[in-house]
Design a protein around this motif. Sequence first.
Motif, short mmCIF file in Angstrom:
data_model
loop_
_atom_site.label_atom_id
_atom_site.label_comp_id
_atom_site.label_asym_id
_atom_site.label_seq_id
_atom_site.Cartn_x
_atom_site.Cartn_y
_atom_site.Cartn_z
N SER A 26 0.81 -1.21 0.00
CA SER A 26 0.00 0.00 0.00
C SER A 26 0.84 1.26 0.00
O SER A 26 0.33 2.36 -0.10
CB SER A 26 -0.93 0.02 1.21
OG SER A 26 -0.18 0.20 2.40
N ARG A 27 2.15 1.12 0.11
CA ARG A 27 3.11 2.23 0.07
C ARG A 27 2.77 3.28 1.12
O ARG A 27 2.83 4.48 0.86
CB ARG A 27 3.14 2.82 -1.33
CG ARG A 27 3.57 1.79 -2.37
CD ARG A 27 3.57 2.34 -3.73
NE ARG A 27 4.61 3.36 -3.81
CZ ARG A 27 4.90 4.00 -4.91
NH1 ARG A 27 4.26 3.75 -6.00
NH2 ARG A 27 5.84 4.92 -4.91
N ILE A 28 2.41 2.83 2.29
CA ILE A 28 2.04 3.74 3.37
C ILE A 28 3.24 4.59 3.80
O ILE A 28 3.07 5.75 4.19
CB ILE A 28 1.43 2.96 4.56
CG1 ILE A 28 0.74 3.89 5.54
CG2 ILE A 28 2.47 2.15 5.29
CD1 ILE A 28 -0.61 4.30 5.11
N ALA A 29 4.45 4.04 3.70
CA ALA A 29 5.64 4.80 4.08
C ALA A 29 5.84 6.00 3.14
O ALA A 29 6.16 7.11 3.59
CB ALA A 29 6.87 3.91 4.07
N ASP A 30 5.63 5.78 1.84
CA ASP A 30 5.75 6.89 0.88
C ASP A 30 4.72 7.97 1.15
O ASP A 30 4.99 9.16 1.04
CB ASP A 30 5.60 6.38 -0.55
CG ASP A 30 6.75 5.47 -0.97
OD1 ASP A 30 7.82 5.54 -0.33
OD2 ASP A 30 6.56 4.70 -1.92
N TYR A 31 3.53 7.53 1.50
CA TYR A 31 2.46 8.49 1.78
C TYR A 31 2.78 9.32 3.02
O TYR A 31 2.58 10.54 3.01
CB TYR A 31 1.14 7.75 1.96
CG TYR A 31 -0.02 8.66 2.27
CD1 TYR A 31 -0.52 9.52 1.30
CD2 TYR A 31 -0.61 8.66 3.52
CE1 TYR A 31 -1.57 10.37 1.58
CE2 TYR A 31 -1.67 9.50 3.81
CZ TYR A 31 -2.14 10.35 2.83
OH TYR A 31 -3.18 11.18 3.11
N GLN A 33 5.74 10.00 4.22
CA GLN A 33 6.83 10.91 3.88
C GLN A 33 6.32 12.10 3.07
O GLN A 33 6.78 13.23 3.24
CB GLN A 33 7.91 10.18 3.09
CG GLN A 33 8.77 9.26 3.94
CD GLN A 33 9.79 8.53 3.10
OE1 GLN A 33 9.83 8.64 1.87
NE2 GLN A 33 10.64 7.76 3.77
N LEU A 34 5.36 11.84 2.20
CA LEU A 34 4.78 12.92 1.40
C LEU A 34 4.03 13.92 2.27
O LEU A 34 4.05 15.12 2.01
CB LEU A 34 3.85 12.33 0.34
CG LEU A 34 3.35 13.26 -0.74
CD1 LEU A 34 4.52 13.82 -1.54
CD2 LEU A 34 2.40 12.53 -1.66
N LEU A 35 3.39 13.44 3.32
CA LEU A 35 2.68 14.34 4.23
C LEU A 35 3.62 15.25 5.00
O LEU A 35 3.23 16.34 5.41
CB LEU A 35 1.82 13.53 5.20
CG LEU A 35 0.59 12.88 4.59
CD1 LEU A 35 -0.15 12.06 5.65
CD2 LEU A 35 -0.34 13.90 3.99
N HIS A 36 4.85 14.82 5.19
CA HIS A 36 5.83 15.64 5.90
C HIS A 36 6.49 16.68 4.99
O HIS A 36 7.25 17.52 5.46
CB HIS A 36 6.90 14.76 6.54
CG HIS A 36 6.39 13.94 7.68
ND1 HIS A 36 5.90 14.50 8.84
CD2 HIS A 36 6.25 12.61 7.82
CE1 HIS A 36 5.50 13.55 9.65
NE2 HIS A 36 5.70 12.38 9.06
N LYS A 37 6.22 16.59 3.69
CA LYS A 37 6.75 17.56 2.73
C LYS A 37 5.58 18.21 1.99
O LYS A 37 5.23 17.82 0.87
CB LYS A 37 7.68 16.87 1.73
CG LYS A 37 8.90 16.24 2.37
CD LYS A 37 9.72 15.50 1.35
CE LYS A 37 10.89 14.82 2.01
NZ LYS A 37 11.65 14.02 1.05
N PRO A 38 4.95 19.21 2.59
CA PRO A 38 3.74 19.78 1.97
C PRO A 38 4.00 20.45 0.63
O PRO A 38 3.13 20.44 -0.24
CB PRO A 38 3.24 20.78 3.01
CG PRO A 38 4.37 21.03 3.93
CD PRO A 38 5.26 19.83 3.86
N PHE A 39 5.19 21.04 0.43
CA PHE A 39 5.47 21.70 -0.85
C PHE A 39 5.48 20.66 -1.97
O PHE A 39 4.94 20.90 -3.05
CB PHE A 39 6.81 22.44 -0.79
CG PHE A 39 7.12 23.19 -2.06
CD1 PHE A 39 6.42 24.34 -2.38
CD2 PHE A 39 8.08 22.73 -2.93
CE1 PHE A 39 6.69 25.03 -3.56
CE2 PHE A 39 8.37 23.40 -4.10
CZ PHE A 39 7.67 24.56 -4.41
N ARG A 40 6.07 19.50 -1.72
CA ARG A 40 6.10 18.43 -2.73
C ARG A 40 4.68 17.93 -3.01
O ARG A 40 4.32 17.67 -4.16
CB ARG A 40 6.98 17.29 -2.26
CG ARG A 40 7.07 16.14 -3.22
CD ARG A 40 8.17 15.17 -2.82
NE ARG A 40 8.06 13.89 -3.45
CZ ARG A 40 8.34 13.64 -4.73
NH1 ARG A 40 8.75 14.61 -5.50
NH2 ARG A 40 8.21 12.42 -5.21
#
Length: 99
Positions: A26-31, A33-40
């Motif tokens: 489910s790639r929960i780790a990628d998700y 990490q994405l939440l910690h980088k709002p600009f990305r």
Amino acid sequence: MPDNLEERVNRIYSLTVWLANELEKSRIADYTQLLHKPFRLIMLNLISGIARGVGYAIGLTFFAATIIYLLQALGALNLPIIGDYIADLVRIVQRQLQL
């Protein structure tokens, strides 16, 4: 239910491995990490929105052009009632395109 302790531990281990594999799928780790980088996150959403809008525009243009072409072809057949109606529609669309 398994009776001895070793079978229970093996069952818990296999369930833990299964759960870890499902979370990896489910790639929960990628998700997270994405939440910690709002600009990305904003940039990815902006790019995907632009791509979706361009796709809609291209698809609608192709669809409208096909419909107009078919209406012109039907209008050229000089069908009594339908031909006049289609000719009016084609004229209206062509006027709107010239504006």
